[in-house]
Design an enzyme around this catalytic site. Structure first.
Site, PDB file in Angstrom:
ATOM      1  N   LEU A  17      93.262   5.627 -35.880  1.00  0.00           N
ATOM      2  CA  LEU A  17      92.841   4.608 -34.917  1.00  0.00           C
ATOM      3  C   LEU A  17      92.646   3.256 -35.576  1.00  0.00           C
ATOM      4  O   LEU A  17      92.860   2.217 -34.944  1.00  0.00           O
ATOM      5  CB  LEU A  17      91.539   5.042 -34.235  1.00  0.00           C
ATOM      6  CG  LEU A  17      91.615   6.288 -33.343  1.00  0.00           C
ATOM      7  CD1 LEU A  17      90.225   6.639 -32.834  1.00  0.00           C
ATOM      8  CD2 LEU A  17      92.563   6.056 -32.172  1.00  0.00           C
ATOM      9  N   GLY A  20      89.062   0.168 -42.142  1.00  0.00           N
ATOM     10  CA  GLY A  20      88.101  -0.887 -42.432  1.00  0.00           C
ATOM     11  C   GLY A  20      87.613  -0.776 -43.854  1.00  0.00           C
ATOM     12  O   GLY A  20      88.056   0.086 -44.629  1.00  0.00           O
ATOM     13  N   GLY A  21      86.653  -1.632 -44.205  1.00  0.00           N
ATOM     14  CA  GLY A  21      86.147  -1.661 -45.561  1.00  0.00           C
ATOM     15  C   GLY A  21      85.390  -0.409 -45.948  1.00  0.00           C
ATOM     16  O   GLY A  21      85.258  -0.095 -47.135  1.00  0.00           O
ATOM     17  N   MET A  22      84.875   0.331 -44.933  1.00  0.00           N
ATOM     18  CA  MET A  22      84.070   1.510 -45.236  1.00  0.00           C
ATOM     19  C   MET A  22      84.863   2.799 -45.118  1.00  0.00           C
ATOM     20  O   MET A  22      84.381   3.854 -45.533  1.00  0.00           O
ATOM     21  CB  MET A  22      82.848   1.563 -44.322  1.00  0.00           C
ATOM     22  CG  MET A  22      81.881   0.406 -44.528  1.00  0.00           C
ATOM     23  SD  MET A  22      80.437   0.544 -43.458  1.00  0.00           S
ATOM     24  CE  MET A  22      79.652   1.996 -44.154  1.00  0.00           C
ATOM     25  N   GLY A  23      86.055   2.770 -44.529  1.00  0.00           N
ATOM     26  CA  GLY A  23      86.812   4.001 -44.397  1.00  0.00           C
ATOM     27  C   GLY A  23      87.858   3.904 -43.316  1.00  0.00           C
ATOM     28  O   GLY A  23      88.247   2.815 -42.890  1.00  0.00           O
ATOM     29  N   LYS A  40      85.168   9.075 -38.143  1.00  0.00           N
ATOM     30  CA  LYS A  40      85.193   8.060 -39.201  1.00  0.00           C
ATOM     31  C   LYS A  40      84.912   8.750 -40.532  1.00  0.00           C
ATOM     32  O   LYS A  40      83.841   9.327 -40.737  1.00  0.00           O
ATOM     33  CB  LYS A  40      84.157   6.972 -38.936  1.00  0.00           C
ATOM     34  CG  LYS A  40      84.215   5.810 -39.914  1.00  0.00           C
ATOM     35  CD  LYS A  40      83.322   4.667 -39.444  1.00  0.00           C
ATOM     36  CE  LYS A  40      83.484   3.437 -40.299  1.00  0.00           C
ATOM     37  NZ  LYS A  40      82.698   2.295 -39.797  1.00  0.00           N
ATOM     38  N   ASP A 134      75.484  -5.421 -37.795  1.00  0.00           N
ATOM     39  CA  ASP A 134      76.875  -5.880 -37.945  1.00  0.00           C
ATOM     40  C   ASP A 134      77.477  -6.173 -36.572  1.00  0.00           C
ATOM     41  O   ASP A 134      78.560  -5.706 -36.232  1.00  0.00           O
ATOM     42  CB  ASP A 134      77.715  -4.841 -38.680  1.00  0.00           C
ATOM     43  CG  ASP A 134      79.020  -5.443 -39.224  1.00  0.00           C
ATOM     44  OD1 ASP A 134      79.075  -6.675 -39.406  1.00  0.00           O
ATOM     45  OD2 ASP A 134      79.974  -4.677 -39.465  1.00  0.00           O
TER      46      ASP A 134
END
Length: 583
Positions: A17, A20-23, A40, A134
């Site tokens: 999908l 991003g920076g975290m996964g 995620k 965020d």
């Protein structure tokens, strides 16, 4: 990246999908129910940090306790045998606000609708002690047909934390997106609910303009701008928007959290009130840019789905009444009599109106007003060179006898306020509340048209209209106009008031009179595009008052609105509408 068909913690991966920076986020088949969830899976290196692991597991558990139609539901969380952390959440089919903005389908109406829906989710989370940390358009998920029924959900509470769990966040760390981070977050302080509201205001700015509030070339430049630069003036970038949006952004993105909106609802109501100001006459050259806010990247504007309820791209909103025209001015003699006025500020207090000054009774000081804002914006590119700019002629001098005609019709005031109040006939004179307000040096920040503020300014006459509550201490309002011998003297009065209000920030004011004393807490004043405003909050009984002051020509416009539970820019909206009647 995990290939489709793989199984992670019982979830079968279907497709990617987003990343991003975290996964990476996958669409994955739920192991127990016939549905797809959003799974995620965090980057492997994050799982090696024991502090992050503890914070993630705790925060996912907190977020899972949130149950609201505007918040993406958290179903489960855990870690794989390889030590990778994962979180399963509600899958929302559609797009997000950032993508909609880039696709050119974002209008002012859609932007305000999105912000209002996200505000409801934030207020719910804040009421349960959870901070998102965020807030940004990329986390505003959109589903369904574009229009008032479009679903809007706030996603990614993965870095949210409970207010009482601060020990699990390393001191001095900044976990946020720089373009939308509040000053206290940038400086390494504790994030709070009002930090989320700052980011919500910054998100509104982006959705309305297509630009970040502080478009620095580097992350460091953006962070320094959040710390040091005043809130951006939105009409400098989007001149087709109502100026009331300047006040909305200025309050939402105030440096001092106490000066911001204290709830998402208050911000949403202010944005909706500003949007209603699109009913004012529009320059035909600017009308074609009312919507969409950001032009699409490809040729043509994507058509909305069948039944779209927003105004079509390139068209102003329909169904709004036209503004009244300017008043006709005559040089009629003014007869001023003594009378009694019921003053607002959330209380019914009798005060005496006194005879207005004659211009010859006081000396005048000439000065010019200082306006806040960013550099003037250029218009959108035109096919042919733009004609040479013309100078807007100053308003014609207003005679004292014409003051009552400058005030807004009572039904228009109550429409902006959103409450039904009893409108008193306009009366001439100036109020004197110096005996009932402590400290008296801050009286003009709380109360309108005060003799203590006007006595040595050389003003000529004043007219005030009160809007009274049905019970003591309830919502109330006042609109007032005061004439001066010259535009310079009117502007100097507003500038002087700005200097007097600044030291009153965070001051506690006591108002005596009536059955009980009333205590107000003043926030820091804000001045945007010549409009000076300040908010005062009372806890018992709860009410919030906004005082707005500006000048146009030789007239000072002075408006106060006190509403329950909070004001949302209504006084500023009324003051601008009154000023616009001075032609």
């Amino acid at each position: 990246m995990i290939p489709p068909g793989s199984v992670v913690a019982g979830y079968r991966i279907e497709r990617v999908l987003g990343t991003g920076g975290m996964g990476i986020v996958y669409a994955a088949a739920d192991p127990n129910l016939p549905r797809l969830d959003a799974l995620k899976v965090l980057s492997a290196h994050l799982g090696t940090d024991p502090d992050f692991r503890a914070r993630f597991l705790r925060e996912a558990e907190v977020a899972a306790g949130l149950d609201h139609p505007n918040i993406v539901s958290i179903y489960n969380r855990g870690e794989t045998p390889q030590g990778q952390l994962w979180i399963a959440m509600q899958l929302v089919e559609g797009t997000d606000a950032e993508e909609a903005l880039r696709a050119g389908t974002m209008s002012a109406h859609r932007a305000v609708h999105i912000i209002a829906e996200i505000a409801q989710g934030l207020d719910y989370a804040h009421g349960r002690g959870v901070i998102h940390r965020d807030v940004k358009p990329a986390n505003f998920l959109l589903s369904g047909n574009v229009g008032p029924e479009e679903r809007v959900l706030l996603a990614d509470f993965g870095i949210a934390r409970a207010r009482d769990d601060a020990a699990m966040t390393a001191a001095g760390s900044v976990v946020a997106t720089a373009a939308f981070a509040a000053p206290e977050v940038v400086s390494g302080g504790a994030a709070e609910a009002r930090s989320d509201l700052y980011a919500l205001g910054a998100s509104l700015y982006r959705l309305l303009t297509g630009q970040n509030p502080f478009p620095g070339e580097t992350m460091s430049a953006q962070m320094m701008a959040h710390l040091r630069q005043p809130p951006p003036r939105i009409t400098a970038v989007a001149p087709w928007l109502p100026p009331a949006f300047d006040s909305v952004i200025a309050t939402a993105m105030a440096k001092d959290p106490a000066a911001r909106y204290q709830s998402g609802q208050a911000l949403a109501v202010a944005a909706q009130a500003a949007l209603r100001m699109l009913n004012r006459p529009v320059d035909p050259a600017a009308a074609t840019h009312l919507a969409p806010v950001l032009a699409p990247q490809t040729s043509g504007t994507p058509a909305g789905p069948p039944g779209q309820a927003w105004p079509a791209p390139g068209q102003p909103p329909r169904g709004y009444p036209a503004q009244r025209g300017p008043v006709r001015r005559t040089r009629t003699a003014l007869i001023v009599g003594a009378t009694v006025l019921v003053l607002v500020a959330g209380a019914t207090t009798a005060v005496v109106l006194t005879r207005s000054h004659n211009a010859s009774d006081a000396s005048a000081t000439s000065a010019t007003s200082t306006t806040a804002g960013s550099p003037a914006a250029t218009a959108l590119p035109a096919p042919a060179p733009a004609p040479a700019p013309t100078t807007t002629p100053p308003p014609a001098p207003v005679d004292d006898a014409d003051l009552p005609g400058l005030l807004l019709p009572a039904d228009q005031v109550t429409h902006i306020l959103g409450v039904d109040l009893a409108a008193k006939p306009p009366v001439s004179g100036i109020a004197n509340d110096s005996a009932i307000v402590t400290p008296t040096q801050c009286i003009s920040a709380l109360m309108p048209v005060q003799r203590l503020a006007l006595d040595d300014t050389g003003f000529r006459a004043g007219y005030v209209q009160q809007f009274l509550p049905d019970q003591p201490g309830g919502p109330s309002a006042a609109q007032a106009v005061v004439t001066f011998p010259s535009p310079e003297m009117a502007a100097a009065f507003v500038s002087r008031e700005e200097q007097l209000w600044q030291p009153c920030a965070n001051t506690t004011l006591t108002v005596r009179g009536g059955p009980t004393e009333r205590v107000y807490q003043l926030a820091a004043p804000v001045k945007i595009d010549g409009m000076l405003s300040v908010v005062a909050t009372r806890d018992q009984p709860p009410i919030q008052c906004e005082h707005a002051l500006t000048s146009r020509g030789n007239v000072v416009v002075d408006v106060t609105a006190c509403l329950v539970p909070t004001v949302a820019g209504q006084a500023t909206t009324i003051a601008r509408a009154v000023a616009d009647r001075i032609k």
